[in-house]
Enzyme design. Structure first.
Site, PDB file in Angstrom:
ATOM      1  N   ARG A 127      19.178  31.422  11.694  1.00 33.41           N
ATOM      2  CA  ARG A 127      18.897  30.347  10.722  1.00 33.41           C
ATOM      3  C   ARG A 127      18.657  30.831   9.296  1.00 33.41           C
ATOM      4  O   ARG A 127      19.157  30.203   8.358  1.00 33.41           O
ATOM      5  CB  ARG A 127      17.752  29.454  11.242  1.00 33.41           C
ATOM      6  CG  ARG A 127      18.264  28.541  12.323  1.00 33.41           C
ATOM      7  CD  ARG A 127      17.232  27.734  13.043  1.00 33.41           C
ATOM      8  NE  ARG A 127      17.897  26.981  14.110  1.00 33.41           N
ATOM      9  CZ  ARG A 127      17.296  26.456  15.161  1.00 33.41           C
ATOM     10  NH1 ARG A 127      15.991  26.562  15.295  1.00 33.41           N
ATOM     11  NH2 ARG A 127      17.990  25.798  16.074  1.00 33.41           N
ATOM     12  N   PHE A 172      25.501  23.153  11.912  1.00 30.39           N
ATOM     13  CA  PHE A 172      25.417  24.241  12.926  1.00 30.39           C
ATOM     14  C   PHE A 172      24.095  25.007  12.924  1.00 30.39           C
ATOM     15  O   PHE A 172      23.240  24.773  12.103  1.00 30.39           O
ATOM     16  CB  PHE A 172      26.649  25.129  12.963  1.00 30.39           C
ATOM     17  CG  PHE A 172      27.018  25.946  11.759  1.00 30.39           C
ATOM     18  CD1 PHE A 172      26.133  26.210  10.744  1.00 30.39           C
ATOM     19  CD2 PHE A 172      28.306  26.490  11.689  1.00 30.39           C
ATOM     20  CE1 PHE A 172      26.505  26.989   9.676  1.00 30.39           C
ATOM     21  CE2 PHE A 172      28.679  27.279  10.623  1.00 30.39           C
ATOM     22  CZ  PHE A 172      27.777  27.520   9.619  1.00 30.39           C
ATOM     23  N   GLU A 173      23.956  25.840  13.947  1.00 34.23           N
ATOM     24  CA  GLU A 173      22.687  26.538  14.284  1.00 34.23           C
ATOM     25  C   GLU A 173      21.548  25.527  14.477  1.00 34.23           C
ATOM     26  O   GLU A 173      20.407  25.786  14.122  1.00 34.23           O
ATOM     27  CB  GLU A 173      22.308  27.560  13.197  1.00 34.23           C
ATOM     28  CG  GLU A 173      23.320  28.665  12.991  1.00 34.23           C
ATOM     29  CD  GLU A 173      23.609  29.502  14.237  1.00 34.23           C
ATOM     30  OE1 GLU A 173      24.745  29.966  14.381  1.00 34.23           O
ATOM     31  OE2 GLU A 173      22.700  29.673  15.059  1.00 34.23           O
ATOM     32  N   GLY A 174      21.875  24.389  15.101  1.00 34.93           N
ATOM     33  CA  GLY A 174      20.918  23.297  15.261  1.00 34.93           C
ATOM     34  C   GLY A 174      21.062  22.365  14.071  1.00 34.93           C
ATOM     35  O   GLY A 174      20.924  22.802  12.925  1.00 34.93           O
ATOM     36  N   GLN A 224      16.292  20.665  13.366  1.00 36.53           N
ATOM     37  CA  GLN A 224      15.333  21.506  12.629  1.00 36.53           C
ATOM     38  C   GLN A 224      14.018  20.751  12.434  1.00 36.53           C
ATOM     39  O   GLN A 224      12.932  21.326  12.541  1.00 36.53           O
ATOM     40  CB  GLN A 224      15.858  21.911  11.231  1.00 36.53           C
ATOM     41  CG  GLN A 224      17.185  22.607  11.211  1.00 36.53           C
ATOM     42  CD  GLN A 224      17.248  23.815  12.101  1.00 36.53           C
ATOM     43  OE1 GLN A 224      16.338  24.640  12.117  1.00 36.53           O
ATOM     44  NE2 GLN A 224      18.303  23.945  12.872  1.00 36.53           N
TER      45      GLN A 224
END
Ligand SMILES: Cc1cc2nc3c(=O)[nH]c(=O)nc-3n(C[C@H](O)[C@H](O)[C@H](O)COP(=O)(O)OP(=O)(O)OC[C@H]3O[C@@H](n4cnc5c(N)ncnc54)[C@H](O)[C@@H]3O)c2cc1C
Length: 198
Positions: free
Chosen positions: A59, A182-184, A189
């Site tokens: 992140r 992306f990446e959550g 978040q």
């Protein structure tokens, strides 16, 4: 870990994407793929823990990419606003444009500090193993939202040219969008941050 040439793996169609087009994204099919036991990463049963840790590690990097996109769009907007003359003066002489540039710069600076903080904690994590989940989520969430806002405003400052492929700001805007996904996603978040707070 599964090597790409392992029998049973076949690529599907290449996705046609809005942005991030320098990096190919392709479907992958796995059919009766045999993976040797020594390819296991970590210990059996630790998968979800390792996956979550990997997201914490990635992140801050998404935050850093977002920051770079925002900075590039901002610099393009400043430069254009100084040279584009409308109604007898450069458009940067208008307070309406100046306020946009001031807000863009302030948000970029705040994003930069969050990204640096998360990156510093990530470096330290290798030594002290102190979790930095919340700070990694702050950096990714805020910097990617800033990248979207700043690139959209940069397109606005370039007016009609901003919407054409003659200038890079429209590319920055398309590339910024995936940073919120992306990446959550950024909704995820906020869930991660709230979980850490409550
Ligand atoms: C080109 C590309 C590359 C990618 N690379 C990566 C990568 O390297 N690593 C990675 O982690 N991901 C990556 N992703 C993102 C990943 O593939 C998923 O798209 C992403 O995790 C979201 O899942 P989803 O698309 O199934 O959306 P969904 O889960 O269907 O969500 C759809 C919408 O609903 C929202 N939503 C879902 N659940 C909730 C909830 N509980 N509360 C509030 N809102 C919610 C989501 O935020 C989103 O806005 C990539 C995506 C693309 C397009």
């Amino acid at each position: 870990m599964v090597a790409g040439d392992t029998p049973g793996i076949t690529p599907g169609k290449k996705e046609k994407k809005m942005g991030l087009r320098c990096s190919d994204t392709t479907e992958l099919f796995f059919e009766d793929v045999r993976v040797p036991a020594e390819n296991l990463i970590g210990k059996e049963g630790d998968g979800i823990k390792l996956a979550m840790m990997t997201l914490d590690m990635a992140r801050p990097s998404v935050g850093a990419i977002s920051l770079g996109i925002a900075q590039a769009a901002f610099e393009a907007a400043v430069s254009y606003s100084k040279t584009r003359v409308q109604f007898g003066r450069p458009i940067c002489k208008n307070q309406g444009i100046q306020f946009m540039l001031a807000d863009m710069a302030t948000k970029i600076e705040a994003a930069r500090l969050l990204v640096y903080q998360a990156s510093w904690l990530k470096d330290k994590f290798y030594k002290d193993r102190i979790p930095f989940t919340r700070q990694a989520a702050y950096a990714k969430l805020y910097a990617s939202d800033v990248a979207m806002q700043v690139t959209t405003d940069a397109v606005q400052i370039l007016g009609g040219y901003g919407y054409t492929r003659e200038y890079l700001v429209e590319k920055y805007m398309r590339d910024a969008k995936i940073m919120q996904i992306f990446e959550g996603t950024n909704q995820i978040q906020r869930i991660v941050i709230a979980q850490q707070l409550l």
